[in-house]
Design an enzyme around this catalytic site. Structure first.
Site, short mmCIF file in Angstrom:
data_model
loop_
_atom_site.label_atom_id
_atom_site.label_comp_id
_atom_site.label_asym_id
_atom_site.label_seq_id
_atom_site.Cartn_x
_atom_site.Cartn_y
_atom_site.Cartn_z
N ILE A 185 -16.90 5.99 -2.32
CA ILE A 185 -16.92 7.32 -1.70
C ILE A 185 -17.55 8.34 -2.64
O ILE A 185 -18.33 9.20 -2.23
CB ILE A 185 -15.49 7.77 -1.29
N ASP A 198 -17.42 8.20 -14.65
CA ASP A 198 -16.87 6.96 -14.11
C ASP A 198 -16.63 6.02 -15.29
O ASP A 198 -17.43 6.01 -16.24
CB ASP A 198 -17.87 6.32 -13.13
N ASP A 249 -13.60 7.36 -19.18
CA ASP A 249 -12.40 7.16 -18.37
C ASP A 249 -11.73 8.52 -18.11
O ASP A 249 -11.71 9.38 -19.00
CB ASP A 249 -11.45 6.24 -19.15
N ALA A 257 -11.60 9.46 -8.87
CA ALA A 257 -11.41 8.27 -9.71
C ALA A 257 -9.98 7.76 -9.58
O ALA A 257 -9.03 8.50 -9.80
CB ALA A 257 -11.70 8.62 -11.16
N ALA A 258 -9.85 6.51 -9.19
CA ALA A 258 -8.51 5.92 -9.00
C ALA A 258 -8.66 4.43 -8.75
O ALA A 258 -9.74 3.97 -8.40
CB ALA A 258 -7.82 6.56 -7.80
N TYR A 291 1.09 2.04 -5.21
CA TYR A 291 -0.12 2.83 -4.96
C TYR A 291 0.23 4.14 -4.25
O TYR A 291 -0.21 5.22 -4.65
CB TYR A 291 -1.09 2.00 -4.10
N LYS A 334 -0.10 8.17 -5.54
CA LYS A 334 -0.82 9.25 -4.84
C LYS A 334 0.13 10.43 -4.59
O LYS A 334 -0.29 11.59 -4.68
CB LYS A 334 -1.42 8.73 -3.52
N ARG A 339 1.03 -8.72 4.59
CA ARG A 339 1.03 -8.19 3.22
C ARG A 339 2.34 -7.42 2.94
O ARG A 339 2.79 -6.65 3.79
CB ARG A 339 -0.16 -7.24 3.11
C1 UD1 Z 1 -6.60 1.55 2.73
C2 UD1 Z 1 -7.33 1.75 1.42
C3 UD1 Z 1 -6.56 2.71 0.55
C4 UD1 Z 1 -6.34 3.99 1.34
C5 UD1 Z 1 -5.58 3.66 2.62
C6 UD1 Z 1 -5.38 4.91 3.46
C7 UD1 Z 1 -8.70 -0.06 0.53
C8 UD1 Z 1 -8.72 -1.31 -0.27
N1 UD1 Z 1 -7.50 0.48 0.71
O1 UD1 Z 1 -5.38 0.84 2.55
O2 UD1 Z 1 -7.31 3.02 -0.61
O3 UD1 Z 1 -5.64 4.89 0.55
O4 UD1 Z 1 -6.34 2.74 3.38
O5 UD1 Z 1 -4.82 4.61 4.68
O6 UD1 Z 1 -9.72 0.43 0.99
N2 UD1 Z 1 -6.20 -7.12 6.03
C9 UD1 Z 1 -6.36 -8.37 6.60
N3 UD1 Z 1 -7.21 -9.25 5.98
C10 UD1 Z 1 -7.92 -8.94 4.84
C11 UD1 Z 1 -7.73 -7.65 4.27
C12 UD1 Z 1 -6.87 -6.77 4.90
O7 UD1 Z 1 -5.76 -8.69 7.64
O8 UD1 Z 1 -8.69 -9.80 4.36
C13 UD1 Z 1 -5.29 -6.17 6.70
C14 UD1 Z 1 -4.20 -5.64 5.77
O9 UD1 Z 1 -3.05 -6.49 5.76
C15 UD1 Z 1 -3.89 -4.30 6.43
C16 UD1 Z 1 -5.24 -3.86 7.02
O10 UD1 Z 1 -6.04 -5.03 7.09
O11 UD1 Z 1 -2.96 -4.43 7.47
C17 UD1 Z 1 -5.96 -2.81 6.19
O12 UD1 Z 1 -5.99 -3.25 4.85
P1 UD1 Z 1 -6.88 -2.51 3.73
O13 UD1 Z 1 -8.29 -2.44 4.16
O14 UD1 Z 1 -6.56 -3.17 2.43
O15 UD1 Z 1 -6.38 -1.02 3.81
P2 UD1 Z 1 -4.97 -0.26 3.63
O16 UD1 Z 1 -3.92 -1.09 3.02
O17 UD1 Z 1 -4.73 0.38 4.96
#
Ligand code: UD1
Length: 315
Positions: free
Chosen positions: A14, A33, A58, A79-80, A146, A150, A273
């Site tokens: 981003i 960065d 950093d 940055a995070a 996480y 935040k 997850r």
């Molecule tokens: C994401 C962001 C996070 C942000 C948040 C705000 C990332 C890595 N994380 O978290 O920085 O603060 O949104 O809402 O961009 N999933 C699968 N298969 C996969 C990967 C993920 O099924 O291979 C599922 C996960 O279990 C979850 C969903 O997809 O239910 C979204 O996962 P992810 O993209 O990691 O995002 P968030 O945990 O929502």
């Protein structure tokens, strides 16, 4: 904005889009960065722009202030470590980056008399509220280290606003996607699914796939973030940055499989997850009323751009 603009995390997904947007609007940008997850390739389009200066450092560096120029007017703190999974594996590291990092940045902002700091927080702070779309007044409920990091960052923003009179704006990003999102086990679901589909590898849905998210395209996010730095009424506010539609993760898998996979990947289910949020869409009423912002990119079009980008950038 008279002085320079500091973007922390400028080589990230981003952050790099935000720098591009600021340079297009003729601002002078200093980008920092630590290159832990940031990438030089994300900065190719602007690294030699005369209005841009990059410093590899950093955000937690105790000497950060001496490495920056003194005429910084506005800070965008991105940055995070942005992964729920990474925070579950190593909460201490995430605390250092995400909490010590923001305190260091705010303290430098105070010392340099910066007028405003914009912080990229996360929708993860809400946990699993019952009412959708989520409004900014919803009580916070961290379900992962996480999310806790935040919330801590947001509290420091409020404390520096109250104590030192720094203008602050907190943006709670929902799920951002688009070109340059890194691909690893810690990255966003869209990046992972597209990369697996293009390679013809199985797409792994965590849980039943009925969990939902609202996705926002990265250039929309960059536009909104710049507005948060410029809009006087955004001072002291917390504002959601969400997409407008709820989409089930299983539907995302199917769409990407159709659009990106030549042979068709298998969609397989694994355990859900830990700390996963079930549904997540934010109300965008406040973004509209305070910033005059509504996301523009339709999901299907954004997905197409993103798939094309990965196709042309995969080794
Ligand atoms: C994401 C962001 C996070 C942000 C948040 C705000 C990332 C890595 N994380 O978290 O920085 O603060 O949104 O809402 O961009 N999933 C699968 N298969 C996969 C990967 C993920 O099924 O291979 C599922 C996960 O279990 C979850 C969903 O997809 O239910 C979204 O996962 P992810 O993209 O990691 O995002 P968030 O945990 O929502």
């Amino acid at each position: 904005m008279d002085g320079k603009v500091l973007v922390t995390g400028c080589a990230g997904f981003i952050g790099s889009h935000l720098v591009e947007r600021l340079l297009e609007e003729d601002h002078h940008v200093i980008g920092i960065d630590n290159m832990r997850t940031g990438n030089h390739s994300n900065m190719v389009s602007f690294s030699s722009h005369p209005g841009f200066r990059f410093i590899e450092v950093d955000v937690c560096d105790p000497d950060l202030k001496s490495k920056l120029s003194s005429d910084i007017d506005l800070v965008f703190h991105l940055a995070a470590i942005s992964s729920v999974t990474a925070s579950i594996e190593d909460p201490i590291l995430v605390n250092r980056n995400n909490v010590t990092g923001i305190v260091n940045v705010l303290d430098i902002a105070r010392a340099l008399d910066v007028s405003r700091v914009v912080f990229s927080s996360s929708a993860a702070v809400y946990g699993n509220p019952e009412k959708m779309p989520i409004v900014e007044e919803t009580p916070l409920n961290p379900l992962s280290p996480y999310a806790a990091s935040k919330i801590a960052g947001e509290e420091y923003m409020k404390a520096f606003h109250e104590t030192y009179g720094i203008e602050t704006t907190i943006l709670r990003y929902f799920n951002v996607y688009g070109p340059r999102q890194a691909y690893s086990e810690y990255s966003g679901v869209i990046s992972i699914f597209i990369n697996h589909a293009i390679r013809g590898e199985p797409i792994t849905v965590e849980g039943d796939g009925k969990q939902t998210r609202s996705f926002v395209y990265v250039t929309d996010m960059a536009k909104a973030t710049v507005l948060a730095g410029k809009t006087p009424q955004a001072n002291g506010e917390v504002i959601n940055m969400s997409g407008l539609d709820l989409i089930r993760i299983l539907d995302v898998a199917n769409k990407i499989n159709q659009a990106a996979s030549s042979k068709g990947s298998k969609i397989i289910h694994v355990d859900p997850r830990i700390g996963d949020v079930r549904h997540s869409i934010g109300s965008m009423e406040k973004a509209q009323s305070v910033l005059g912002f509504t996301p523009e990119m339709p999901f299907e079009t954004g997905l197409e751009h993103t798939i094309n980008w990965y196709r042309s950038h995969m080794q």
